[in-house]
Design a protein around this motif. Structure first.
Motif, PDB file in Angstrom:
ATOM      1  N   VAL A  76      -0.148 -37.660  -5.425  1.00  0.00           N
ATOM      2  CA  VAL A  76      -0.096 -36.587  -4.312  1.00  0.00           C
ATOM      3  C   VAL A  76      -1.153 -35.572  -5.456  1.00  0.00           C
ATOM      4  CG1 VAL A  76       2.051 -35.348  -5.131  1.00  0.00           C
ATOM      5  CG2 VAL A  76       1.163 -34.855  -2.777  1.00  0.00           C
ATOM      6  N   HIS A  77      -0.754 -35.679  -6.155  1.00  0.00           N
ATOM      7  CA  HIS A  77      -2.167 -34.263  -7.055  1.00  0.00           C
ATOM      8  C   HIS A  77      -3.290 -34.469  -6.761  1.00  0.00           C
ATOM      9  CE1 HIS A  77       1.575 -33.052  -7.817  1.00  0.00           C
ATOM     10  NE2 HIS A  77       2.052 -34.207  -9.259  1.00  0.00           N
ATOM     11  N   ARG A  96       8.856 -41.897  -6.143  1.00  0.00           N
ATOM     12  CA  ARG A  96      10.005 -41.712  -5.011  1.00  0.00           C
ATOM     13  C   ARG A  96       9.509 -42.934  -3.738  1.00  0.00           C
ATOM     14  NH1 ARG A  96       8.544 -35.883  -2.465  1.00  0.00           N
ATOM     15  NH2 ARG A  96      10.525 -35.983  -1.739  1.00  0.00           N
ATOM     16  N   ASN A 127       3.739 -35.564 -10.713  1.00  0.00           N
ATOM     17  CA  ASN A 127       4.274 -35.457 -11.755  1.00  0.00           C
ATOM     18  C   ASN A 127       4.969 -34.975 -12.568  1.00  0.00           C
ATOM     19  OD1 ASN A 127       2.560 -33.219 -13.336  1.00  0.00           O
ATOM     20  ND2 ASN A 127       3.281 -34.558 -14.518  1.00  0.00           N
ATOM     21  N   ALA A 179       5.733 -31.340 -14.732  1.00  0.00           N
ATOM     22  CA  ALA A 179       5.490 -30.457 -14.654  1.00  0.00           C
ATOM     23  C   ALA A 179       6.021 -29.222 -14.774  1.00  0.00           C
ATOM     24  CB  ALA A 179       5.128 -30.165 -13.277  1.00  0.00           C
ATOM     25  N   GLU A 180       7.193 -29.540 -14.819  1.00  0.00           N
ATOM     26  CA  GLU A 180       7.971 -28.190 -15.330  1.00  0.00           C
ATOM     27  C   GLU A 180       8.292 -28.199 -16.894  1.00  0.00           C
ATOM     28  OE1 GLU A 180      11.433 -26.985 -13.299  1.00  0.00           O
ATOM     29  OE2 GLU A 180      10.527 -27.853 -11.783  1.00  0.00           O
ATOM     30  N   ASP A 181       8.377 -29.052 -17.300  1.00  0.00           N
ATOM     31  CA  ASP A 181       8.760 -29.585 -19.339  1.00  0.00           C
ATOM     32  C   ASP A 181       7.355 -30.728 -19.478  1.00  0.00           C
ATOM     33  OD1 ASP A 181      10.763 -28.230 -19.667  1.00  0.00           O
ATOM     34  OD2 ASP A 181      12.114 -29.546 -18.116  1.00  0.00           O
ATOM     35  N   ARG A 182       6.364 -29.653 -20.145  1.00  0.00           N
ATOM     36  CA  ARG A 182       5.351 -30.507 -20.067  1.00  0.00           C
ATOM     37  C   ARG A 182       4.990 -31.418 -21.417  1.00  0.00           C
ATOM     38  NH1 ARG A 182       0.748 -25.390 -18.521  1.00  0.00           N
ATOM     39  NH2 ARG A 182       0.992 -25.933 -16.034  1.00  0.00           N
TER      40      ARG A 182
END
Lengths: 205, 355
Positions: free
Chosen positions: A148-149, A174, A188, A191-194
């Motif tokens: 999606v990125h 998904r 991804n 994305a939050e906890d790289r």
């Protein structure tokens, strides 16, 4: 061999049935890998297999797991049958065949989701309702996934998470599916906890 | 081709950003009119539709399409996003007429309700549109695409706050076949365009099982021209990012890990979507407007009733909903920060600040 059983999922995840012969002026059949078994079963169910075969065009290619049952397809004796070198090659031929398809033609897709999805996408683009296209899943459950990125599509995804073959991000897979893109969605995972990427699990084979 | 605009910031329209240095904030007047979405101290999904009729004077419900102090900056942010990613605005070929319907609805509403900023003059199909805050004075021919710099949906939604989708109706369901989506809570128009109602809502947890989407669809299929409806939705956003798109998640996702009790008040935002639905007259499509309002926690708690209630909602929400809305990891810290604004006093029913 029976059709593949998928676990219950969300409403955008495609579901598949079993191919049934329907009355038509022409029968366009697209298959890969173990889809050959569904094609053979389809003709076995036909009231008059010989006359159906005389009005059939079969496009076939090997499956992503290497399964190649072309000899059995060729032995059916359809009016037209071709073994394509790959899915993209098959889709080029399909696009040409679709130019001449007439009202009253029946369309059957079988094999892996990647092949069925892309054929369905191209057929729908001509205004053919997806609900009128018969689909039966056979063989490999590997997925075609759009990142999606970067929007790049990775074919034959086996693990979750996996690494995008274009931008390199680690994506979780998904069940959300776009018929227009013929792809599941990859997002991804770190994305939050790289950098915290869980070990990949083979979910699709 | 793009739209030539000249952003006119003044004492009302704030010059602010929704990225990088995040200068977005609400004036005291904007806080008072914030569409606080909780009418009681707990939250669970509901269809919660009501007629979209003019509400209290000064509230976000007063006008058909609310224009507030963030208008000019939001339109500048939309232009920035579209320049980076044109796929945020797409319209399938059969949706152009619905785009004209939307353009007409918005232009007529704004010219009628905000004559100081917008003007629409018609001479047959020759229309003249003036948008003073964006410096636009443009004559065109209604229903003739060649007289606009871009498609009609894109043209008017580059000048209107909020995301828009256009739904075609066929086969007993709605299909999201066009949209302008740059202020979304983590969904991708590029991925979802062409899906039907149940498909594009597929990832939402709990609501399918409760029959929410079956009931909502049944309701929407009966929507009549001239009788629009509205509802709220909400989530939480770290930093005033209007654009929390899945496309850019790798750029903003990490911000969720940077919260603490010191920065919570100005970094955490309640994001409220005022959603309105309009049946369109020529195309029979349904226009869906999704207008996002961002309120900082420190702004919202200046209203004592909202401080108490927000604490109770955040503290008690179902974990699946907190996870879907993307704040499960911060839920306890948010509740802790909010707890100092909750003295346990009862709250009055309804969402208005003063009642």
């Amino acid at each position: 061999m029976t059709k593949t059983e998928f676990p219950p999922s969300i409403r955008s995840r495609p579901v598949y049935g079993e191919l049934e012969p329907r009355a038509g002026i022409f029968h366009l059949i697209v298959a890969d890998g173990e889809g050959a078994d569904a094609v053979i079963a389809l003709f076995a169910k036909a009231a008059d297999a010989a006359s159906m075969l005389a009005k059939s065009h079969i496009l076939y290619t090997a499956g992503p797991n290497g399964t190649d049952e072309w000899d059995r397809i060729a032995a059916l004796g359809a009016a037209q049958a071709q073994k394509a070198a790959s899915v993209p090659t098959l889709l080029f031929r399909l696009a040409r065949v679709l130019q001449d398809v007439q009202m009253g033609t029946q369309i059957y897709l079988t094999g892996t989701e990647g092949l069925m999805g892309q054929a369905e996408r191209d057929i729908m683009a001509l205004g053919f309702p997806h609900s009128d296209i018969q689909k039966e899943h056979r063989g490999s459950t590997v997925r075609r996934v759009q990142c999606v990125h970067c929007k790049g599509v990775t074919e034959n995804v086996r693990t979750d998470p996996f690494q995008c073959s274009h931008c390199g991000l680690h994506l979780f897979v998904r069940d959300h599916y776009s018929r227009r893109l013929a792809a599941f969605q990859g997002v991804n995972i770190d994305a939050e906890d790289r950098g915290q990427v869980p070990p990949p699990v083979e979910r699709f084979r | 081709m793009s739209l030539d605009v000249e952003y006119a910031f003044d004492e009302f329209f704030r010059d602010e950003t929704f990225v990088d240095d995040f200068t977005y904030r609400n004036s005291p007047a904007a806080i008072r009119r914030f569409p606080f979405p909780f009418d009681r101290d707990d939250y669970m999904y509901s269809v919660n539709m009501e007629p979209h009729v003019p509400g209290r004077k000064g509230s976000v419900f007063e006008k058909t399409f609310d224009v507030d102090e963030h208008y000019v900056s939001e339109m500048r942010d939309r232009a920035r996003i579209l320049a980076k990613d044109p796929l945020r605005c797409q319209s399938l070929p059969h949706m152009t007429l619905a785009g004209w319907d939307l353009l007409e609805l918005i232009m007529e509403s704004k010219a009628r309700e905000y004559p100081q900023w917008f003007s629409l003059t018609k001479n047959g199909d020759r229309w003249r549109w003036i948008n003073r805050p964006l410096g636009i004075d443009h004559s065109f021919t209604f229903l003739d695409e060649t007289t606009l710099p871009c498609g009609p949906m894109e043209y008017i939604t580059r000048q209107t706050q909020g995301d828009f989708t256009l739904q075609d109706e066929r086969e007993g369901t709605l299909w999201v076949d066009a949209g302008m989506v740059t202020t979304q809570a983590d969904w991708s128009l590029d991925f979802d365009i062409g899906m039907n109602f149940h498909e594009w809502h597929a990832p939402v947890p709990l609501a399918h099982e409760k029959g929410i989407f079956d009931r909502a669809l049944k309701f929407l299929l009966k929507l009549q021209h001239g009788a629009p409806v509205r509802r709220f939705n909400w989530t939480m956003t770290v930093n005033p990012l209007l654009d929390t798109a899945p496309e850019t998640y790798p750029e903003w996702g990490y911000m969720r890990t940077t919260l603490n009790q010191e920065n919570m008040g100005h970094m955490m935002h309640l994001r409220v979507e005022l959603q309105a639905l309009f049946r369109l007259p020529r195309s029979n499509a349904i226009a869906f407007s999704i207008r996002a309002y961002l309120g900082k926690f420190e702004e919202l708690v200046t209203v004592p009733k909202w401080g108490r209630r927000l604490h109770r909602v955040v503290r008690d929400i179902h974990p699946d909903l907190a996870a879907y809305k993307g704040f499960l990891r911060n839920r306890d810290a948010m509740a802790e920060w909010l707890s100092s604004y909750d003295d346990g006093a009862p709250t009055s029913p309804g969402w208005w600040p003063e009642d």
